[in-house]
Write a protein that holds these residues in place. Structure first.
Motif, mmCIF file in Angstrom:
data_model
loop_
_atom_site.group_PDB
_atom_site.id
_atom_site.type_symbol
_atom_site.label_atom_id
_atom_site.label_comp_id
_atom_site.label_asym_id
_atom_site.label_seq_id
_atom_site.Cartn_x
_atom_site.Cartn_y
_atom_site.Cartn_z
ATOM 1 N N PRO A 52 1.218 -1.448 -0.099
ATOM 2 C CA PRO A 52 -0.260 -0.480 0.171
ATOM 3 C C PRO A 52 0.530 1.626 -0.353
ATOM 4 C CG PRO A 52 0.622 -0.831 2.151
ATOM 5 C CD PRO A 52 1.180 -1.806 1.307
ATOM 6 N N ILE A 53 1.235 1.558 -1.149
ATOM 7 C CA ILE A 53 2.792 2.598 -1.277
ATOM 8 C C ILE A 53 1.681 3.682 -0.843
ATOM 9 C CG2 ILE A 53 4.204 3.951 -2.335
ATOM 10 C CD1 ILE A 53 4.835 1.476 -1.903
ATOM 11 N N LYS A 54 0.299 4.610 -1.823
ATOM 12 C CA LYS A 54 -0.628 5.342 -1.258
ATOM 13 C C LYS A 54 -0.812 5.613 -0.318
ATOM 14 C CE LYS A 54 -1.825 6.395 -6.550
ATOM 15 N NZ LYS A 54 -2.227 6.621 -7.318
ATOM 16 N N GLN A 55 -1.291 4.516 0.202
ATOM 17 C CA GLN A 55 -2.082 4.433 1.523
ATOM 18 C C GLN A 55 -1.022 4.893 2.756
ATOM 19 O OE1 GLN A 55 -2.165 2.161 -0.759
ATOM 20 N NE2 GLN A 55 -4.548 1.339 -0.820
ATOM 21 N N TRP A 56 0.558 4.258 2.810
ATOM 22 C CA TRP A 56 1.007 4.156 4.118
ATOM 23 C C TRP A 56 1.652 5.488 3.417
ATOM 24 C CZ3 TRP A 56 3.471 -1.352 4.775
ATOM 25 C CH2 TRP A 56 2.304 -1.549 5.393
ATOM 26 N N HIS A 57 1.373 6.703 2.246
ATOM 27 C CA HIS A 57 3.199 7.475 1.584
ATOM 28 C C HIS A 57 3.621 7.493 1.659
ATOM 29 C CE1 HIS A 57 -1.393 9.531 3.366
ATOM 30 N NE2 HIS A 57 -0.890 9.211 5.043
ATOM 31 N N LEU A 58 3.979 6.823 1.082
ATOM 32 C CA LEU A 58 5.668 5.887 0.004
ATOM 33 C C LEU A 58 6.493 6.990 -0.684
ATOM 34 C CD1 LEU A 58 5.618 2.382 2.859
ATOM 35 C CD2 LEU A 58 6.817 4.776 3.807
ATOM 36 N N GLU A 59 5.001 7.484 -0.874
ATOM 37 C CA GLU A 59 5.409 7.924 -3.004
ATOM 38 C C GLU A 59 6.962 8.161 -3.123
ATOM 39 O OE1 GLU A 59 2.168 8.718 -0.982
ATOM 40 O OE2 GLU A 59 1.231 8.978 -2.142
ATOM 41 N N GLU A 60 6.662 9.421 -1.915
ATOM 42 C CA GLU A 60 8.304 9.926 -2.511
ATOM 43 C C GLU A 60 9.309 8.697 -2.467
ATOM 44 O OE1 GLU A 60 8.063 13.773 -0.274
ATOM 45 O OE2 GLU A 60 6.062 14.726 -1.414
ATOM 46 N N LEU A 61 9.179 7.778 -1.524
ATOM 47 C CA LEU A 61 10.062 7.361 -0.936
ATOM 48 C C LEU A 61 9.942 5.841 -2.179
ATOM 49 C CD1 LEU A 61 9.617 7.295 3.348
ATOM 50 C CD2 LEU A 61 11.210 8.309 1.084
ATOM 51 N N ASP A 62 9.212 5.759 -2.307
ATOM 52 C CA ASP A 62 9.381 4.806 -3.818
ATOM 53 C C ASP A 62 10.568 3.984 -4.682
ATOM 54 O OD1 ASP A 62 7.816 2.179 -5.154
ATOM 55 O OD2 ASP A 62 7.055 3.469 -5.378
ATOM 56 N N GLU A 63 11.166 3.390 -4.267
ATOM 57 C CA GLU A 63 11.581 2.923 -6.196
ATOM 58 C C GLU A 63 11.773 2.297 -6.641
ATOM 59 O OE1 GLU A 63 15.999 4.104 -4.806
ATOM 60 O OE2 GLU A 63 15.750 5.908 -3.219
ATOM 61 N N ILE A 64 10.555 1.233 -6.074
ATOM 62 C CA ILE A 64 10.301 0.144 -6.766
ATOM 63 C C ILE A 64 9.788 0.385 -7.941
ATOM 64 C CG2 ILE A 64 9.402 -2.025 -6.429
ATOM 65 C CD1 ILE A 64 9.879 -2.264 -3.466
ATOM 66 N N GLY A 65 9.004 0.876 -7.940
ATOM 67 C CA GLY A 65 7.694 1.796 -8.975
ATOM 68 C C GLY A 65 8.561 2.683 -10.217
ATOM 69 N N PRO A 66 9.226 3.551 -9.218
ATOM 70 C CA PRO A 66 10.224 3.715 -11.225
ATOM 71 C C PRO A 66 11.260 2.038 -11.226
ATOM 72 C CG PRO A 66 10.772 5.028 -9.345
ATOM 73 C CD PRO A 66 10.185 4.250 -8.708
ATOM 74 N N LEU A 67 12.205 1.415 -10.923
ATOM 75 C CA LEU A 67 12.367 0.449 -11.095
ATOM 76 C C LEU A 67 11.969 -0.406 -12.172
ATOM 77 C CD1 LEU A 67 14.434 -1.889 -11.330
ATOM 78 C CD2 LEU A 67 13.797 -2.716 -9.069
ATOM 79 N N LEU A 68 10.144 -0.982 -12.171
ATOM 80 C CA LEU A 68 9.596 -1.389 -12.539
ATOM 81 C C LEU A 68 9.164 -0.742 -13.743
ATOM 82 C CD1 LEU A 68 7.247 -2.888 -10.127
ATOM 83 C CD2 LEU A 68 8.529 -5.021 -12.310
ATOM 84 N N THR A 69 8.694 0.166 -13.967
ATOM 85 C CA THR A 69 9.053 1.337 -15.404
ATOM 86 C C THR A 69 9.990 1.520 -16.098
ATOM 87 O OG1 THR A 69 7.548 3.473 -13.928
ATOM 88 C CG2 THR A 69 8.473 3.990 -16.237
ATOM 89 N N TRP A 70 11.528 1.394 -15.608
ATOM 90 C CA TRP A 70 12.224 1.688 -15.735
ATOM 91 C C TRP A 70 12.925 -0.574 -17.258
ATOM 92 C CZ3 TRP A 70 17.877 2.783 -13.636
ATOM 93 C CH2 TRP A 70 18.280 3.061 -14.135
ATOM 94 N N ALA A 71 12.883 -1.325 -15.917
ATOM 95 C CA ALA A 71 12.274 -2.846 -17.345
ATOM 96 C C ALA A 71 11.276 -2.481 -17.404
ATOM 97 C CB ALA A 71 12.563 -3.313 -15.415
#
Length: 331
Positions: free
Chosen positions: A136-155
């Protein structure tokens, strides 16, 4: 790094560069740390802080083989040790390998079979994508700390180009080492711009734009030969489990089956289990593990665990074959 074009680097050189530079850019381990801390915060809201701290302490001690003694210290452990335990987790190892593909266009695998490598890439993407979707990235307010989402976008972007499919502007920006705004500006040009389809850049245009760039790592996994760097890989990896370890280095193992099965639990609360797996699960649910083993006089004595150790099934069998075997690290 030299003035050579990135496309001129061999797969072997790229693998070495990846390991040398890992952690300087995107690093899922940092997000992993914040997810664990946020999980503790959530549990404290669901129950109480005392209960949540106790649960998280048990989690890191059993799962990550930590030695956190006081439940108030689990947060400090996670913050101090995240870069160490990350690679030992299943998702952590997958994120590590997926970044090598996303950034350098290689696959950290010893196979040279393109179909096998392609299947491995898909497996990595699906595993990390599922983990990210569950969190729950958004629910836990981790959007600015999320480096997994960008990794997936790149891959996913690289995989799209490898298969001749349109690519997301953000993914193309990662591959071209530019801002997403620069890509969108090129997409808005009517002439000599990047043609789009449903908001994505056509693969042919993306590759035409990327190819002359000196800082573009093209995909080379289709022709890589990394068996010398990764000589040991198996289709089926050996399973690992966490088992309790006593003060003298003895452990709970499959060779401790008595007349009535495996006996575990504190004195006057002991229970018998028919299988090792059932008994181990019961031990893991206890605040302090207790189990029976035979001593030198063949008497079944009650001993307690002082920590947990992650061991493979083959290692457990060594203890079962040799009752006097001990873990030296525990002495």
């Amino acid at each position: 790094m030299s003035d050579r074009r990135y496309a001129d680097f061999s797969p072997e050189e790229r693998a070495e560069l990846f390991h040398e530079n890992y952690g300087n850019g995107l690093d899922g381990a940092r997000t992993f740390e914040h997810i664990l801390l946020a999980a503790g915060d959530y549990l404290s809201k669901l129950t109480t802080k005392v209960a949540a701290d106790a649960a998280m302490t048990a989690l890191v001690n059993i799962w990550l083989n930590a030695d956190v003694e006081y439940r108030s210290e689990w947060r400090a452990y996670v913050s101090d040790k995240w870069s160490e335990f990350f690679s030992d987790t299943d998702r952590g190892a997958a994120m590590h390998d997926l970044l090598a593909y996303a950034e350098y266009g290689i696959v950290l695998h010893n196979s040279s079979d393109k179909k096998e490598l392609a299947a491995h890439i898909v497996s990595l993407i699906e595993k990390i994508d599922a983990f990210w979707q569950w969190t729950p990235i958004k629910q836990w307010h981790l959007e600015e700390l999320d480096e997994i989402g960008p990794l997936l976008t790149w891959a996913k972007g690289r995989w799209a180009l490898d298969n001749g499919e349109p690519i997301e502007p953000a993914a193309l920006a990662y591959l071209g080492n530019v801002s997403e705004r620069s890509i969108r500006n090129l997409m808005s040009k009517k002439e000599k711009g990047l043609r789009s389809e449903n908001g994505k850049v056509l693969a042919s245009d993306a590759l035409e734009w990327l190819s002359p760039r000196p800082d573009y790592w093209d995909s080379v996994w289709q022709r890589q030969e990394l068996s010398d760097l990764y000589p040991v890989q198996h289709a089926e990896e050996e399973a690992y489990v966490f088992v309790p370890v006593s003060r003298d280095g003895s452990i709970f193992h499959p060779g401790l089956c008595g007349k009535h099965g495996y006996r575990v639990g504190p004195k006057e609360q002991e229970r018998d289990f028919a299988t090792f797996e059932e008994a181990l699960a019961a031990l893991q649910s206890l605040s302090k593990p207790y189990w029976r083993r035979q001593n030198a006089n063949c008497a079944w004595v009650l001993i307690s665990g002082v920590r947990w150790e992650r061991l493979s099934e083959s290692d457990l069998q060594k203890f079962a074959d040799d009752p006097e075997r001990r873990l030296q690290s525990a002495l």
